[in-house]
Design an enzyme around this catalytic site. Structure first.
Site, PDB file in Angstrom:
ATOM      1  N   GLN A 287       0.836  -1.198   0.000  1.00 36.04           N
ATOM      2  CA  GLN A 287       0.000   0.000   0.000  1.00 36.04           C
ATOM      3  C   GLN A 287       0.877   1.257   0.000  1.00 36.04           C
ATOM      4  O   GLN A 287       1.824   1.365   0.767  1.00 36.04           O
ATOM      5  CB  GLN A 287      -0.915   0.014   1.237  1.00 36.04           C
ATOM      6  CG  GLN A 287      -1.977  -1.071   1.242  1.00 36.04           C
ATOM      7  CD  GLN A 287      -3.164  -0.773   0.333  1.00 36.04           C
ATOM      8  OE1 GLN A 287      -3.147   0.159  -0.456  1.00 36.04           O
ATOM      9  NE2 GLN A 287      -4.197  -1.587   0.428  1.00 36.04           N
ATOM     10  N   TYR A 316      -5.242 -12.934  -2.733  1.00 37.89           N
ATOM     11  CA  TYR A 316      -4.499 -11.760  -3.236  1.00 37.89           C
ATOM     12  C   TYR A 316      -3.546 -11.286  -2.147  1.00 37.89           C
ATOM     13  O   TYR A 316      -3.511 -10.116  -1.774  1.00 37.89           O
ATOM     14  CB  TYR A 316      -5.454 -10.620  -3.632  1.00 37.89           C
ATOM     15  CG  TYR A 316      -6.372 -10.964  -4.777  1.00 37.89           C
ATOM     16  CD1 TYR A 316      -6.001 -10.724  -6.097  1.00 37.89           C
ATOM     17  CD2 TYR A 316      -7.622 -11.546  -4.540  1.00 37.89           C
ATOM     18  CE1 TYR A 316      -6.847 -11.042  -7.149  1.00 37.89           C
ATOM     19  CE2 TYR A 316      -8.471 -11.870  -5.587  1.00 37.89           C
ATOM     20  CZ  TYR A 316      -8.079 -11.614  -6.885  1.00 37.89           C
ATOM     21  OH  TYR A 316      -8.916 -11.924  -7.927  1.00 37.89           O
ATOM     22  N   GLU A 337      -1.167 -16.063  -4.071  1.00 32.01           N
ATOM     23  CA  GLU A 337      -0.856 -14.885  -4.888  1.00 32.01           C
ATOM     24  C   GLU A 337      -0.288 -15.385  -6.212  1.00 32.01           C
ATOM     25  O   GLU A 337       0.411 -16.400  -6.249  1.00 32.01           O
ATOM     26  CB  GLU A 337       0.169 -14.028  -4.123  1.00 32.01           C
ATOM     27  CG  GLU A 337       0.818 -12.922  -4.893  1.00 32.01           C
ATOM     28  CD  GLU A 337      -0.169 -11.866  -5.357  1.00 32.01           C
ATOM     29  OE1 GLU A 337      -0.290 -11.723  -6.579  1.00 32.01           O
ATOM     30  OE2 GLU A 337      -0.800 -11.199  -4.527  1.00 32.01           O
ATOM     31  N   ASP A 385      -8.456  -8.734  -1.348  1.00 25.73           N
ATOM     32  CA  ASP A 385      -7.991  -7.370  -1.621  1.00 25.73           C
ATOM     33  C   ASP A 385      -7.531  -7.325  -3.074  1.00 25.73           C
ATOM     34  O   ASP A 385      -6.345  -7.286  -3.373  1.00 25.73           O
ATOM     35  CB  ASP A 385      -6.836  -7.022  -0.661  1.00 25.73           C
ATOM     36  CG  ASP A 385      -6.388  -5.566  -0.784  1.00 25.73           C
ATOM     37  OD1 ASP A 385      -7.023  -4.818  -1.541  1.00 25.73           O
ATOM     38  OD2 ASP A 385      -5.392  -5.197  -0.124  1.00 25.73           O
ATOM     39  N   CYS A 412     -10.277  -1.104  -3.884  1.00 28.00           N
ATOM     40  CA  CYS A 412      -9.787   0.222  -4.282  1.00 28.00           C
ATOM     41  C   CYS A 412     -10.654   0.801  -5.405  1.00 28.00           C
ATOM     42  O   CYS A 412     -10.322   1.838  -5.966  1.00 28.00           O
ATOM     43  CB  CYS A 412      -8.321   0.143  -4.717  1.00 28.00           C
ATOM     44  SG  CYS A 412      -8.036  -1.001  -6.086  1.00 28.00           S
TER      45      CYS A 412
END
Length: 457
Positions: A287, A316, A337, A385, A412
Site C-alpha cells: 500500500q 491476493y 498470490e 484485496d 480500491c
C-alpha cells in the site's frame, strides 16, 4: 433524434450542480450534462465547450463568477492539470464526504443495496506527502532531462519537482537522480519511435525504516557508465540500499518490464507495518500510504471480529501484509498470490517475524482453494484485496464454496466492488456494512472495507 443544446467552442455561463466520480464538476444545460475540471458544486462559472457527445460533453472553465465556500487555494495548478491531485482544490472534510457519497451511489445504482450502511470516511490528520512510492516518466525537453507528470488524457509531460502527495524525501531524490543522469548525458526515452534509453525513475521509501529503493527503467540492457552513475547516486543519497535496473524494450505504457538487474545492494527494502517487518521488492504490491494502510487493516480486523481459533484465507496476499499482521490473532493463515516474487517475499516475511502459523503459495485462488477444500481446510474468514478490476465470478463462486462464515472485501474501486457484492449475494452472502478509508487524499480514489456475512435460513 435528440437535439444537443450546445455547440463546440461555445462559451456559456453555467451553475455547477454536482461532482462526477472522477471529481469533475457537473453542469446541466437543458438537461445535457457538461463535465468541467476544477469546478465545484454551487459555483457559477464561465465555461468553453471543448467536446460534445450524444449523451454528455466536456468544457473548460474560463472564470469563476461565484466561488464555492469549500474551495481552497492550491500551490500549483499543474496538480489539477496532470491528475496528480485532482481534488486538491476541495477542502479535505468535503473530500471525505464526496468519497462516502461515491460509495453510497454505487451501492444504490450498481449493487441495488440502498439498505447497506456506509459509515463516514476515515481521513488523515495530515493529508499530504503520504505516498511511499513514485513512478516518474523521464523525457528530454529543450535539450535537458525533465521529470514530471503527463497532462490529463495526453502524453505531454508537464515538468514538476514537487508532487504534493509524495513523501518529500522522494521528491528531493528524483531531482538529485535526474541531475546525475543529466551529468552523464543519459538519453531520455522517446515513446513516439521507441528510441532512447531511460524511461522512468521509480522510487520506494520505507515509511518507518527510511530505506530507499531506486529503480531505473531502461529500454535496453546495456547501461553505459552504469557503475559510475550508481556510485554517484549512493554517494548523494545515503538512504539508498537498493538500485535496480528494470529493462522494458516494449512500446507500451506498462511501466515495468520483465527483466531486472540489481546494480547495487539488495533486491528489496524493509519497512514496518503494524509492528511487523516486511521486505518489499520492486514489483511487489505494498500500500502506497503506510499510515492509512495501518488504519485500513486494523479496521478490517475489527470488522472480522477475529478469534484465536479462526482459520483465515488471505486471497491476493501480496507480500503477506494482511495475513501476517493478523497471524497472532488466529489459529492459521493460508495465503495465495499469482506473482511468484511476492510469494517469496511473503514466505521470507513470515520467517523474518517468527510467524509459524502462516503459509503462502503461488497460483490462482480458483485452482488452489478447491485443493485446500479437499485437504479439509475450512476457513472461518476469507480476506480479499483485489486489483481495480475486482473479482472474477469464478473466484467468487470458488471462495463461497469454501463456506466461510464471513468475507472481508477490501476494495480500491467502489464500482467493481458493488458489482461483486451482487454476485456474493446470489451465492449466499449479504453485505453487512461498508467502511470507506481515505488512502489517497487529494484524489478521487477511495479504499473501502465491506463485511459480508453468510445468510442464515
Amino acid at each position: 433524434m435528440e437535439i444537443i443544446p450546445i455547440k463546440k467552442n461555445q462559451e456559456l455561463e453555467v451553475t455547477v450542480v454536482d461532482l462526477s466520480y472522477l471529481g469533475m464538476g457537473v453542469a446541466k444545460v437543458e438537461g445535457y450534462p457538461l463535465f468541467i475540471e476544477n469546478a465545484l458544486p454551487g459555483e457559477r462559472i464561465q465555461v468553453k465547450v471543448l467536446k460534445i457527445g450524444k449523451k454528455f460533453g466536456f468544457g473548460k472553465m474560463l472564470s469563476i463568477l461565484k466561488t464555492s465556500p469549500h474551495r481552497q487555494t492550491i500551490e500549483n495548478e499543474d496538480l489539477l492539470r496532470t491528475g496528480i491531485a485532482p481534488l486538491s482544490h476541495l477542502q479535505y472534510e468535503q473530500q471525505l464526504k464526496f468519497k462516502q457519497e461515491q460509495v453510497k451511489n454505487v451501492l444504490i445504482k450498481t449493487a441495488k443495496m440502498p439498505e447497506v450502511q456506509v459509515t463516514d470516511t476515515i481521513g488523515m490528520k495530515e493529508p499530504f506527502g503520504y505516498r511511499n512510492k513514485a513512478q516518474i516518466p523521464v523525457r528530454k525537453m529543450n535539450g535537458v532531462l525533465q521529470t514530471g507528470f503527463y497532462r490529463k488524457n495526453s502524453h505531454e509531460l508537464i515538468p514538476l519537482d514537487h508532487f504534493f502527495i509524495q513523501d518529500p524525501e522522494i521528491d528531493a531524490a528524483i531531482v538529485i537522480i535526474r541531475e546525475i543522469l543529466q551529468q552523464f548525458e543519459v538519453k531520455a526515452y522517446n515513446e513516439k519511435d521507441n528510441s532512447g534509453f531511460l524511461r522512468h525513475i521509480v522510487i520506494r521509501r520505507g515509511y518507518q525504516t527510511h530505506e530507499m529503493m531506486v529503480v531505473l527503467v531502461t529500454r535496453k540492457e546495456h547501461f553505459f557508465q552504469g557503475e559510475k552513475i550508481v556510485q554517484k547516486i549512493q554517494e548523494k543519497l545515503p538512504e539508498v540500499v537498493s538500485i535496480i535496473q528494470n529493462i522494458n524494450p516494449k512500446q507500451t505504457n506498462v511501466i515495468l518490464g520483465e527483466q531486472e538487474k540489481v546494480l547495487l545492494g539488495r533486491s528489496f527494502i524493509y519497512d514496518q507495518l503494524l509492528g511487523k517487518t516486511f521486505r518489499i521488492s520492486a514489483k511487489s504490491f505494498y500500500q502506497v500510504n503506510t499510515q492509512q494502510a495501518e488504519v485500513l487493516y486494523q479496521k478490517a480486523f475489527e470488522l472480522a471480529n477475529l478469534e484465536k481459533s479462526d482459520v483465515v484465507i488471505d486471497a491476493y496476499s501480496g507480500i503477506g501484509t494482511i495475513g501476517l499482521s493478523l497471524a497472532d490473532q488466529v489459529a492459521y493463515v493460508y495465503g495465495m498470490e499469482t506473482i511468484k516474487q511476492a510469494v517469496i517475499d511473503a514466505q521470507e516475511n513470515a520467517k523474518l517475524n517468527g510467524i509459524k502459523n502462516a503459509e503462502y503459495v503461488t497460483g490462482k485462488a480458483e485452482d488452489i482453494m478447491p485443493r485446500w477444500k479437499e485437504e479439509g481446510i475450512k476457513p472461518n474468514v476469507i480476506f480479499v484485496d483485489p486489483p481495480r478490476k475486482g473479482l472474477d465470478q469464478t473466484f467468487i463462486e470458488t471462495a463461497c464454496d469454501m463456506d466461510p462464515e464471513k468475507f472481508i472485501y477490501i476494495s480500491c474501486n467502489p464500482a467493481t466492488m458493488a458489482r461483486d457484492l451482487k454476485t456474493f449475494a446470489v451465492n449466499g452472502y449479504f453485505t453487512d456494512s461498508i467502511q470507506p478509508v481515505d488512502l489517497f487524499p487529494q484524489t478521487h480514489h477511495v479504499e473501502t472495507i465491506a463485511l459480508l456475512q453468510k445468510k442464515t435460513s
